[in-house]
Scaffold this motif. Structure first.
Motif, PDB file in Angstrom:
ATOM      1  N   ILE A 185       0.861  -1.178   0.000  1.00 17.20           N
ATOM      2  CA  ILE A 185       0.000   0.000   0.000  1.00 17.20           C
ATOM      3  C   ILE A 185       0.900   1.233   0.000  1.00 17.20           C
ATOM      4  CG2 ILE A 185      -1.734   1.323   1.273  1.00 17.20           C
ATOM      5  CD1 ILE A 185      -2.857  -1.228   0.161  1.00 17.20           C
ATOM      6  N   GLN A 186       0.601   2.180  -0.876  1.00 13.93           N
ATOM      7  CA  GLN A 186       1.329   3.448  -0.941  1.00 13.93           C
ATOM      8  C   GLN A 186       0.340   4.579  -0.692  1.00 13.93           C
ATOM      9  OE1 GLN A 186       2.739   3.238  -4.988  1.00 13.93           O
ATOM     10  NE2 GLN A 186       4.489   1.937  -4.468  1.00 13.93           N
ATOM     11  N   TRP A 187       0.829   5.698  -0.156  1.00 11.92           N
ATOM     12  CA  TRP A 187      -0.080   6.812   0.065  1.00 11.92           C
ATOM     13  C   TRP A 187       0.591   8.153  -0.181  1.00 11.92           C
ATOM     14  CZ3 TRP A 187       1.303   3.217   3.786  1.00 11.92           C
ATOM     15  CH2 TRP A 187       2.095   3.643   4.853  1.00 11.92           C
ATOM     16  N   ASN A 188      -0.237   9.099  -0.603  1.00  9.34           N
ATOM     17  CA  ASN A 188       0.189  10.488  -0.797  1.00  9.34           C
ATOM     18  C   ASN A 188      -0.828  11.407  -0.136  1.00  9.34           C
ATOM     19  OD1 ASN A 188      -1.302   9.622  -3.557  1.00  9.34           O
ATOM     20  ND2 ASN A 188      -1.770  11.766  -3.101  1.00  9.34           N
ATOM     21  N   GLU A 189      -0.418  12.628   0.122  1.00  6.98           N
ATOM     22  CA  GLU A 189      -1.309  13.575   0.789  1.00  6.98           C
ATOM     23  C   GLU A 189      -2.402  14.047  -0.164  1.00  6.98           C
ATOM     24  OE1 GLU A 189       0.972  16.713   2.499  1.00  6.98           O
ATOM     25  OE2 GLU A 189       1.840  15.431   4.063  1.00  6.98           O
ATOM     26  N   ILE A 190      -3.618  14.156   0.350  1.00  8.95           N
ATOM     27  CA  ILE A 190      -4.736  14.669  -0.443  1.00  8.95           C
ATOM     28  C   ILE A 190      -4.429  16.096  -0.891  1.00  8.95           C
ATOM     29  CG2 ILE A 190      -7.160  15.391  -0.320  1.00  8.95           C
ATOM     30  CD1 ILE A 190      -7.662  13.044   1.553  1.00  8.95           C
ATOM     31  N   GLY A 191      -4.690  16.386  -2.151  1.00  8.38           N
ATOM     32  CA  GLY A 191      -4.457  17.724  -2.680  1.00  8.38           C
ATOM     33  C   GLY A 191      -3.089  17.918  -3.298  1.00  8.38           C
ATOM     34  N   ASP A 192      -2.207  16.946  -3.138  1.00  9.89           N
ATOM     35  CA  ASP A 192      -0.876  17.046  -3.729  1.00  9.89           C
ATOM     36  C   ASP A 192      -0.959  16.599  -5.189  1.00  9.89           C
ATOM     37  OD1 ASP A 192       1.753  17.028  -4.473  1.00  9.89           O
ATOM     38  OD2 ASP A 192       2.392  15.481  -3.059  1.00  9.89           O
ATOM     39  N   GLU A 193      -0.906  17.561  -6.106  1.00  8.34           N
ATOM     40  CA  GLU A 193      -1.051  17.245  -7.523  1.00  8.34           C
ATOM     41  C   GLU A 193       0.081  16.369  -8.045  1.00  8.34           C
ATOM     42  OE1 GLU A 193      -1.597  20.774  -9.789  1.00  8.34           O
ATOM     43  OE2 GLU A 193      -3.471  21.333  -8.780  1.00  8.34           O
ATOM     44  N   SER A 194       1.230  16.423  -7.399  1.00  8.18           N
ATOM     45  CA  SER A 194       2.366  15.607  -7.838  1.00  8.18           C
ATOM     46  C   SER A 194       2.203  14.139  -7.450  1.00  8.18           C
ATOM     47  CB  SER A 194       3.669  16.144  -7.245  1.00  8.18           C
ATOM     48  OG  SER A 194       3.728  15.899  -5.842  1.00  8.18           O
ATOM     49  N   LEU A 196       3.115  12.707  -4.839  1.00  8.26           N
ATOM     50  CA  LEU A 196       4.358  12.238  -4.234  1.00  8.26           C
ATOM     51  C   LEU A 196       4.058  11.230  -3.130  1.00  8.26           C
ATOM     52  CD1 LEU A 196       7.483  12.560  -3.924  1.00  8.26           C
ATOM     53  CD2 LEU A 196       6.978  14.305  -2.187  1.00  8.26           C
ATOM     54  N   ILE A 197       4.647  10.050  -3.241  1.00 12.55           N
ATOM     55  CA  ILE A 197       4.428   9.007  -2.242  1.00 12.55           C
ATOM     56  C   ILE A 197       5.161   9.388  -0.961  1.00 12.55           C
ATOM     57  CG2 ILE A 197       4.852   6.586  -1.658  1.00 12.55           C
ATOM     58  CD1 ILE A 197       4.569   5.964  -4.652  1.00 12.55           C
ATOM     59  N   VAL A 198       4.420   9.475   0.126  1.00 12.65           N
ATOM     60  CA  VAL A 198       5.019   9.856   1.408  1.00 12.65           C
ATOM     61  C   VAL A 198       5.122   8.667   2.360  1.00 12.65           C
ATOM     62  CG1 VAL A 198       4.278  12.256   1.217  1.00 12.65           C
ATOM     63  CG2 VAL A 198       2.775  10.591   2.340  1.00 12.65           C
ATOM     64  N   GLY A 199       4.548   7.541   1.964  1.00 16.99           N
ATOM     65  CA  GLY A 199       4.648   6.351   2.801  1.00 16.99           C
ATOM     66  C   GLY A 199       4.233   5.111   2.034  1.00 16.99           C
ATOM     67  N   GLU A 251      -4.525   9.812   0.214  1.00 14.52           N
ATOM     68  CA  GLU A 251      -5.060   8.959  -0.842  1.00 14.52           C
ATOM     69  C   GLU A 251      -4.210   7.695  -0.863  1.00 14.52           C
ATOM     70  OE1 GLU A 251      -6.673  12.114  -4.171  1.00 14.52           O
ATOM     71  OE2 GLU A 251      -4.524  11.644  -4.135  1.00 14.52           O
ATOM     72  N   TYR A 252      -4.864   6.541  -1.026  1.00 17.88           N
ATOM     73  CA  TYR A 252      -4.154   5.268  -0.942  1.00 17.88           C
ATOM     74  C   TYR A 252      -4.225   4.513  -2.266  1.00 17.88           C
ATOM     75  CZ  TYR A 252      -4.026   5.990   4.096  1.00 17.88           C
ATOM     76  OH  TYR A 252      -3.790   6.508   5.345  1.00 17.88           O
ATOM     77  N   MET A 253      -3.136   3.813  -2.560  1.00 19.30           N
ATOM     78  CA  MET A 253      -3.063   3.016  -3.772  1.00 19.30           C
ATOM     79  C   MET A 253      -2.392   1.687  -3.456  1.00 19.30           C
ATOM     80  SD  MET A 253      -1.228   3.934  -7.424  1.00 19.30           S
ATOM     81  CE  MET A 253       0.429   3.754  -6.753  1.00 19.30           C
ATOM     82  N   PHE A 254      -2.930   0.640  -4.030  1.00 21.29           N
ATOM     83  CA  PHE A 254      -2.306  -0.680  -3.964  1.00 21.29           C
ATOM     84  C   PHE A 254      -1.382  -0.828  -5.164  1.00 21.29           C
ATOM     85  CE2 PHE A 254      -2.189  -4.914  -5.754  1.00 21.29           C
ATOM     86  CZ  PHE A 254      -1.916  -5.740  -4.680  1.00 21.29           C
TER      87      PHE A 254
END
Length: 258
Positions: A185-194, A196-199, A251-254
């Motif tokens: 599972i990867q996640w990025n901050e909501i609203g970040d258009e880039s 960018l995976i933060v975790g 936002e989360y992505m598998f």
């Protein structure tokens, strides 16, 4: 997943005589992308007609491999569409592309496969084509194509060669087994258009059929590629994660692959 398929080939327009001792194609300049149409390569202008002739050889060879393997349809994996407004005014864009309705895990017939291959080769689409334990078509960068089959397609190899392509026994770099597959599972901050995976956190000890169930995939789908994680899937995934899922912040992505 696919590396148990008996026969695998690299099918390209590149003559292996021009590879160096490490296998890299460095001894001759060639076009590697249809975007180079109109440019001068090796002293000659690369024309649309020249491109279309090579493209047709690739597509016809794919269909011949499918037919010799006694396969009628394939499944779409890792589907991504790249059609922009700018792309729609390209001389390589065809209205027929708009009629093709595709999604991950779709089953496509030979007529649709022809169009899919054309779109992939023209950089309007990217995907893999797959029949579990039987057959695959992988597309790589720079007009590389890899095909795997449980049938040694000697007639098709001759056909491709007669149409200017080079078929070499070669294990697809996109082929890997279930044992080699990593899922996370990867996640990025909501609203970040880039985006960018933060975790990220690896998923372990989840049976394949559970992934197929949670993503509404067929029993043939190897669960590779990326899928958005929805709030209604929180309870399922939270059981396997140390990270506390927070859909108000992230936002989360598998992702599954090698």
């Amino acid at each position: 997943m696919v590396n148990q398929i008996n026969f695998q080939w690299r099918v390209t327009k590149y003559n292996p005589d021009f590879r160096d001792e490490n296998g890299y194609y460095t001894l001759r300049e060639e076009w590697t992308c249809p975007s180079e149409i109109g440019k001068t390569i090796n002293g000659n202008v690369f024309t649309l007609d020249e491109y279309l002739q090579v493209e047709e050889a690739y597509i016809n060879s794919v269909i011949k491999f499918i037919e010799e393997s006694s396969i009628d349809s394939l499944r779409i994996l890792q589907f991504k569409c790249h059609i922009s407004e700018e792309g729609k005014i390209s001389p390589l864009y065809e209205k027929e592309f708009e009629k093709l309705i595709l999604k991950k895990d779709s089953i496509v017939n030979k007529k649709e496969i022809r169009l899919i291959c054309k779109m992939v080769l023209r950089n309007f689409l990217w995907c893999e084509l797959y029949s579990k334990d039987n057959f695959f078509v992988h597309f790589g960068w720079d007009y590389y194509m890899y095909i795997g089959s449980n049938v040694n397609c000697l007639s098709t190899i001759k056909f491709a060669t007669n149409n200017g392509l080079f078929v070499e026994q070669f294990t697809s770099p996109h082929a890997f087994s279930e044992e080699e597959t990593t899922r996370q599972i990867q996640w990025n901050e909501i609203g970040d258009e880039s985006k960018l995976i933060v975790g990220e956190e690896e998923l372990k000890n989840i049976p394949l059929n559970e992934y197929q169930r949670i993503f509404n995939l067929s029993a043939e789908h190897p669960v590779i590629g990326s899928f958005d994680i929805k709030k209604e899937q929180l309870e399922f995934f939270q059981t396997f994660l140390k990270h506390k899922l927070n859909f108000d912040k992230y936002e989360y992505m598998f992702w599954g692959g090698c």
